[in-house]
Design an enzyme around this catalytic site. Structure first.
Site, mmCIF file in Angstrom:
data_model
loop_
_atom_site.group_PDB
_atom_site.id
_atom_site.type_symbol
_atom_site.label_atom_id
_atom_site.label_comp_id
_atom_site.label_asym_id
_atom_site.label_seq_id
_atom_site.Cartn_x
_atom_site.Cartn_y
_atom_site.Cartn_z
ATOM 1 N N ASP A 142 0.842 -1.205 0.000
ATOM 2 C CA ASP A 142 0.000 0.000 0.000
ATOM 3 C C ASP A 142 0.879 1.258 0.000
ATOM 4 O O ASP A 142 0.587 2.229 0.699
ATOM 5 C CB ASP A 142 -0.939 -0.004 1.220
ATOM 6 C CG ASP A 142 -2.122 0.951 1.029
ATOM 7 O OD1 ASP A 142 -2.404 1.329 -0.124
ATOM 8 O OD2 ASP A 142 -2.753 1.311 2.033
ATOM 9 N N LYS A 144 1.911 4.631 -1.210
ATOM 10 C CA LYS A 144 1.259 5.749 -1.895
ATOM 11 C C LYS A 144 1.610 7.019 -1.130
ATOM 12 O O LYS A 144 2.120 6.956 0.007
ATOM 13 C CB LYS A 144 -0.255 5.527 -1.944
ATOM 14 C CG LYS A 144 -0.908 5.366 -0.576
ATOM 15 C CD LYS A 144 -2.391 5.065 -0.710
ATOM 16 C CE LYS A 144 -3.040 4.851 0.668
ATOM 17 N NZ LYS A 144 -4.479 4.564 0.552
ATOM 18 N N ASN A 147 0.888 7.453 2.572
ATOM 19 C CA ASN A 147 1.609 6.588 3.513
ATOM 20 C C ASN A 147 3.109 6.879 3.539
ATOM 21 O O ASN A 147 3.879 6.100 4.105
ATOM 22 C CB ASN A 147 1.362 5.114 3.174
ATOM 23 C CG ASN A 147 -0.069 4.687 3.467
ATOM 24 O OD1 ASN A 147 -0.745 5.303 4.295
ATOM 25 N ND2 ASN A 147 -0.531 3.659 2.799
ATOM 26 N N ASP A 164 1.371 2.806 7.937
ATOM 27 C CA ASP A 164 0.190 2.016 7.588
ATOM 28 C C ASP A 164 0.557 0.661 6.980
ATOM 29 O O ASP A 164 0.646 0.499 5.767
ATOM 30 C CB ASP A 164 -0.736 2.784 6.642
ATOM 31 C CG ASP A 164 -2.127 2.154 6.585
ATOM 32 O OD1 ASP A 164 -2.321 1.075 7.189
ATOM 33 O OD2 ASP A 164 -3.022 2.730 5.948
ATOM 34 N N THR A 183 -4.681 0.851 -3.251
ATOM 35 C CA THR A 183 -5.303 2.010 -3.877
ATOM 36 C C THR A 183 -5.166 1.872 -5.386
ATOM 37 O O THR A 183 -4.048 1.695 -5.891
ATOM 38 C CB THR A 183 -4.612 3.301 -3.391
ATOM 39 O OG1 THR A 183 -4.712 3.352 -1.961
ATOM 40 C CG2 THR A 183 -5.274 4.528 -3.977
#
Length: 472
Positions: A142, A144, A147, A164, A183
Site C-alpha cells: 500500500d 502511496k 503513507n 500504515d 489504492t
C-alpha cells in the site's frame, strides 16, 4: 498476544483529540495521545474490530494480528515504530511513533520548485525503508503518497517514514498469495489481474510515486476506478513532453524500468538503489558556476504537484481509497470459488455424460440382444403354434376316428350280441336235439357200436333234421 486495556479509562495514556485526528483506511482512525508516565507523545491508531463473522464492518482479528506481528519485527529509521498495543471492547489500539511532519507530497508542493537531486534524496529514503522490508520478505502492498510521511518537516532534509502496514504481508517461499487490495492508482498489474503477488508489487508503486513526484501528473489515473485499472492492466502511460520537458533521461528510464508489466524484468529494490539516476544524484549539490538558465532547466516546477495533492485530498475516498476493496476481494474470491465449482461441475458433468453414454451403449446392446432373442422366441412361438394347430387337427381327426370306431364297435358289438344270441339258440337247440336222441336211443334199447353211432351222427349232420327224424 495482545494486551487487554480499556484505553479511555487507562491511566497509561491520555488522548489529545483536539491536536491531531486523521482517518487511516476504512475502519481505522489515528489520534494523538500522551504517555502519562513520560510525557512522550505518540499516535494511537484505533482499528475497529469485526464483531461477528457475518458482519462486513470492521477488520478481522487475524488481519489486525498480522499487522501487529509485522510492526513488531520492524526497527528502521525510515519506518514508523510500534510502541505498544492495547485492546478494548470495540477496537485494537496501536501506540505508534508520532510522525507529525505531514505527507511528503504536501511538503514538496509548498516549495516553489524541486530539483531532481532533491527528489532522489527522498526517493532514496523510500527505497531504503522498502529495502529493509524486502530483506525480511515483507511486502507493504500500500505504498502511496498518503503513507509516505515526514518525521519532522522543520529540518533541512526531513526524514521519510513509511506508515500504515494494514495490508502488509510476509511473502513465504512456495506459498502462492493472491488478493485484490490497495489504492487503484498505485496498484501493480498483478493485483489488478488477480495473479500471484510478491515484493515486486511495491516496486511498481514506487515507480508511480516517482512519476507523480517529478511531473505532478498520475500515469494511470482515469475518470473512474475502472478506467484506472484498465490503464494499469494495459500499461497505458507515456512521458508527456508537457510534464517531462525538464526531466532527465535517467529519471525516465528509472520510472519505465519500475513500471514494467513483467515482474521478472521489473527493477528489484537492490537494482533501484544501484540505479545510475539514484547514484549520480546522491549528495550532489547544484554547482554555483552553472548558468542561471541551465539551473532553471534542471528545476522541476511544483505547481502541478500542488494541484495534484489538492485534487487527491479533495477527491478522497473516490479516487484514492479503495473503499470497497474488502468486499471486492471477497467477490473475486467468491467468483474464483464459483469458477472452481463450475470446473468441478463440468468435470462431474463430463464423467456423468461418459456414464450415460456407456449406459446408452449397454442399453443399445441389450436392446439388440433382446430384439434378436425376441425374434427367436417369436419364431419358436410361431412354430409351437403351428405344431399346436397340427396337434389340434390330429386330435379332431382322432376324435372323429374314435367316434367312427365307437360307432363301428357298437355295430360289431351288436352283431356279436346277435351272433351270441344265435349261437346260444343253436346250442340250446342242439342240446335239445341230443337230448331227444338220447331219449330215442333209450326207447329202442339197442346198443350201437361206436362206428354205427358215428355214422348215424354223420348222417344226422349231413341230412336235414326233419328228414333224419322222419327217416328215423
Amino acid at each position: 498476544v495482545l494486551k487487554l486495556c480499556f484505553l479511555k479509562n487507562c491511566d497509561l495514556y491520555e488522548l489529545i483529540n483536539e491536536l491531531f485526528s486523521a482517518p487511516c483506511g476504512q475502519f481505522a482512525i489515528v489520534k494523538q495521545c500522551r504517555e502519562k508516565s513520560t510525557g512522550l507523545e505518540f499516535a494511537a491508531k484505533f482499528i475497529k474490530k469485526r464483531q461477528s463473522m457475518a458482519s462486513s464492518r470492521g477488520v478481522r482479528r487475524e488481519e489486525i494480528e498480522r499487522e501487529v506481528d509485522i510492526l513488531q519485527q520492524i526497527q528502521h529509521p525510515n519506518i514508523v515504530t510500534l510502541h505498544d498495543v492495547y485492546e478494548n471492547r470495540t477496537d485494537v489500539v496501536l501506540i505508534l511513533e508520532l510522525v507529525s511532519g505531514g505527507e511528503l507530497f504536501d511538503f514538496l508542493a509548498q516549495k516553489e520548485s524541486l530539483s531532481e537531486e532533491e527528489a532522489t534524496q527522498f526517493i532514496k529514503q523510500i527505497l531504503e525503508g522498502v529495502n529493509y522490508l524486502h530483506a525480511r520478505k515483507i511486502a507493504h502492498f500500500d505504498l502511496k503518497p498518503e503513507n509516505i510521511m515526514l518525521l519532522d518537516k522543520n529540518v533541512p532534509l526531513p526524514r521519510i517514514k513509511l506508515i500504515d502496514f494494514g495490508l502488509a504481508h510476509k511473502i513465504e517461499a512456495g506459498v502462492e498469495f493472491k488478493n485484490i487490495f490497495g489504492t487503484p492508482e498505485f496498484v501493480a498489474p498483478e493485483i489488478v489481474n488477480y495473479e500471484p503477488l510478491g515484493l515486486e508489487a511495491d516496486m511498481w508503486s514506487i515507480g508511480v510515486i516517482t512519476y507523480i513526484l517529478l511531473s505532478g501528473a498520475s500515469p494511470f489515473l482515469g475518470e473512474t476506478k475502472q478506467d484506472t485499472l484498465r490503464n494499469i492492466s494495459a500499461i497505458n502511460y507515456e512521458f508527456d513532453e508537457e510534464f517531462f520537458c525538464h526531466t532527465s533521461e535517467p529519471a525516465k528510464k528509472f520510472i519505465s524500468q519500475l513500471l514494467e508489466k513483467d515482474k521478472k524484468k521489473r527493477l528489484t529494490i537492490q537494482d533501484a538503489l544501484n540505479h545510475p539516476w539514484i547514484k549520480s544524484n546522491e549528495h550532489k549539490e547544484e554547482s554555483k558556476a552553472q548558468e542561471p538558465k541551465k539551473r532553471e532547466r534542471r528545476q522541476l516546477k511544483t505547481k502541478r504537484l500542488r494541484e495534484y495533492t489538492i485534487k487527491s485530498h479533495s477527491s478522497m475516498p473516490p479516487n484514492n481509497t479503495y473503499v470497497n476493496f474488502e468486499r471486492f476481494a471477497q467477490v473475486v474470491e467468491d467468483i474464483d470459488q464459483m469458477e472452481s465449482s463450475f470446473v468441478s461441475l463440468a468435470a462431474a458433468h463430463d464423467s456423468l455424460q461418459e456414464d450415460i453414454d456407456a449406459m446408452v451403449s449397454i442399453y443399445n446392446e441389450k436392446e439388440a440382444w433382446y430384439k434378436e432373442e425376441s425374434e427367436g422366441v417369436r419364431h419358436e412361438l410361431s412354430q409351437i403354434r403351428y405344431e399346436f394347430r397340427k396337434v389340434e387337427a390330429f386330435k379332431r381327426s382322432l376324435q372323429d376316428d374314435m367316434q367312427v370306431f365307437s360307432s363301428s364297435l357298437g355295430a360289431v358289438s351288436s352283431r356279436y350280441q346277435e351272433r351270441q344270441n344265435h349261437f346260444d339258440a343253436l346250442r340250446t337247440e342242439l342240446s335239445n336235439e341230443l337230448k331227444w336222441v338220447q331219449e330215442v336211443m333209450g326207447y329202442i334199447g339197442v346198443t350201437c357200436d361206436i362206428t354205427t353211432y358215428k355214422d348215424l351222427l354223420t348222417g344226422y349232420e349231413t341230412v336235414s333234421r326233419p328228414s333224419v327224424r322222419r327217416s328215423i
